[in-house]
Design an enzyme around this catalytic site. Structure first.
Site, PDB file in Angstrom:
ATOM      1  CE  LYS A  14      -8.873 -10.054 -49.900  1.00  0.00           C
ATOM      2  NZ  LYS A  14     -10.332  -9.174 -50.163  1.00  0.00           N
ATOM      3  CE  LYS A  45     -12.157  -0.078 -55.577  1.00  0.00           C
ATOM      4  NZ  LYS A  45     -12.121  -0.016 -53.990  1.00  0.00           N
TER       5      LYS A  45
HETATM    6  P1  ADP Z   1      -8.357  -0.209 -52.051  1.00  0.00           P
HETATM    7  O1  ADP Z   1      -7.965   0.979 -52.831  1.00  0.00           O
HETATM    8  O2  ADP Z   1      -7.187  -1.223 -51.581  1.00  0.00           O
HETATM    9  O3  ADP Z   1      -9.427  -1.045 -52.727  1.00  0.00           O
HETATM   10  P2  ADP Z   1      -9.243   1.730 -50.203  1.00  0.00           P
HETATM   11  O4  ADP Z   1      -8.153   2.637 -49.956  1.00  0.00           O
HETATM   12  O5  ADP Z   1     -10.273   2.271 -51.070  1.00  0.00           O
HETATM   13  O6  ADP Z   1      -8.920   0.121 -50.703  1.00  0.00           O
HETATM   14  O7  ADP Z   1      -9.712   1.235 -48.778  1.00  0.00           O
HETATM   15  C1  ADP Z   1     -10.893   0.631 -48.406  1.00  0.00           C
HETATM   16  C2  ADP Z   1     -11.831   1.356 -47.217  1.00  0.00           C
HETATM   17  O8  ADP Z   1     -10.965   1.082 -45.981  1.00  0.00           O
HETATM   18  C3  ADP Z   1     -12.008   2.680 -47.184  1.00  0.00           C
HETATM   19  O9  ADP Z   1     -13.265   2.907 -47.030  1.00  0.00           O
HETATM   20  C4  ADP Z   1     -11.041   3.168 -46.455  1.00  0.00           C
HETATM   21  O10 ADP Z   1     -11.472   4.434 -45.881  1.00  0.00           O
HETATM   22  C5  ADP Z   1     -10.695   2.221 -45.311  1.00  0.00           C
HETATM   23  N1  ADP Z   1      -9.501   2.310 -45.026  1.00  0.00           N
HETATM   24  C6  ADP Z   1      -8.266   2.022 -45.436  1.00  0.00           C
HETATM   25  N2  ADP Z   1      -7.271   2.210 -44.395  1.00  0.00           N
HETATM   26  C7  ADP Z   1      -7.854   2.287 -43.189  1.00  0.00           C
HETATM   27  C8  ADP Z   1      -7.189   2.561 -41.946  1.00  0.00           C
HETATM   28  N3  ADP Z   1      -6.013   2.456 -41.601  1.00  0.00           N
HETATM   29  N4  ADP Z   1      -8.172   2.774 -41.270  1.00  0.00           N
HETATM   30  C9  ADP Z   1      -9.421   2.936 -41.290  1.00  0.00           C
HETATM   31  N5  ADP Z   1     -10.044   2.846 -42.519  1.00  0.00           N
HETATM   32  C10 ADP Z   1      -9.224   2.354 -43.610  1.00  0.00           C
HETATM   33 MG    MG Z   2      -8.435   1.503 -54.681  1.00  0.00          MG
END
Ligand code: ADP
Ligand code: MG
Length: 267
Positions: A14, A45
């Site tokens: 998701k 993104k």
């Molecule tokens: P996606 O790529 O699935 O859209 P992201 O990797 O950009 O999601 O993560 C969304 C947000 O959650 C980011 O701000 C990231 O820093 C935070 N995040 C992801 N994993 C963790 C974690 N294990 N602990 C704290 N924050 C996290």
């Molecule tokens: Mg992403």
């Protein structure tokens, strides 16, 4: 000379669940182990590689295509942390065009001008959202991906998306190599995701705790592997990287029905 086929993996889940954070930290951990790694950001993104490039945003293939420019390798393939090769596909302008179709065209261009997805040990495709749109499964269908992983927390919505991804994969007769739990702090989260993995016929590869270091390092433009190498969370990403690089069994997933999925989140 024998050329080994690179491990070509896709991380599904998701939106906002943590795919890019997981992909970039796994890429950095694998690079630390001496593996040659290429990360391909397929999300509009275009933030898959930003923490491997000290916060720098790189031009996306789609942007350059729109400008009608004659694209060279050095315009789109950038060397990040420990030589990880970083590519961002980008996305169509909102409201027009199909991102899935764009991914295929952009990867075609990349392959023509660069060996980044052939001369390497690991290619990580950071794929957007849930693969309900046929276009996003195209990399799987075109044989660009040979291993699929799904990232979820123990909450209903991410599990619903993970289950939908399993439906897509099983329809394509594509196997799943593992489930990764990125914790959101829901009660009994590890038990819920472990049970989900078991019931779909897969396995829980890692439980990534919620750790503010992921966000603070990201804000400064770094992976935790680079900025906080001795932290516990870096250890978790390293272990996950090792299990991704290892050979393991994979099976076509068996998605759950919605009633069972809801029951699971109430464990
Ligand atoms: P996606 O790529 O699935 O859209 P992201 O990797 O950009 O999601 O993560 C969304 C947000 O959650 C980011 O701000 C990231 O820093 C935070 N995040 C992801 N994993 C963790 C974690 N294990 N602990 C704290 N924050 C996290
Ligand atoms: Mg992403």
């Amino acid at each position: 000379m024998i050329h080994k086929i690179p491990k070509q993996i896709a991380i599904y889940g998701k939106g906002g669940i943590g795919k890019s954070s997981t992909a970039s930290n796994v890429a950095a951990a694998c690079a630390d182990e001496g593996h040659r790694v290429t990360i391909i950001g397929c999300d509009p993104k275009s933030d898959s590689s930003i923490t491997l490039l000290r916060g720098r945003r790189i031009p996306t293939i789609m942007d350059l295509m729109r400008e009608g420019m004659d694209i060279r390798e050095e315009d789109i393939v950038f060397s990040g942390y420990k030589g990880v090769r970083c590519v961002e596909i980008g996305g169509p302008e909102p409201g027009i065009g199909c991102a899935g179709r764009g991914i295929i065209v952009a990867i075609g261009i990349l392959r023509k001008i660069s060996r980044a997805i052939e001369d390497t040990d690991l290619v990580i495709y950071d794929v957007p959202g849930d693969i309900v749109c046929g276009g996003f499964v195209a990399p799987v269908k075109k044989g660009l991906v040979n291993e699929a992983y799904v990232l979820t927390s123990g909450e209903y919505m991410p599990l619903y998306a993970a289950n939908n991804i399993c439906k897509g994969l099983s329809r394509l007769e594509m196997t799943l190599n593992g489930v990764i739990c990125n914790s959101r702090g829901a009660p009994n989260e590890e038990t819920i995701v472990k049970e989900f993995a078991k019931e779909i016929g897969s396995q829980l590869l890692a439980f990534i705790p919620r750790d503010v270091l992921v966000q603070t390092c990201e804000r400064d433009g770094f992976s935790v592997i680079e900025k906080a190498p001795d932290s516990a969370i870096s250890g978790v990403y390293r272990k996950l990287a090792t299990s991704i690089m290892a050979e393991k069994k994979s099976r076509i997933p068996m998605p759950l029905d919605d009633v069972r999925l809801r029951e699971l989140t109430r464990i």
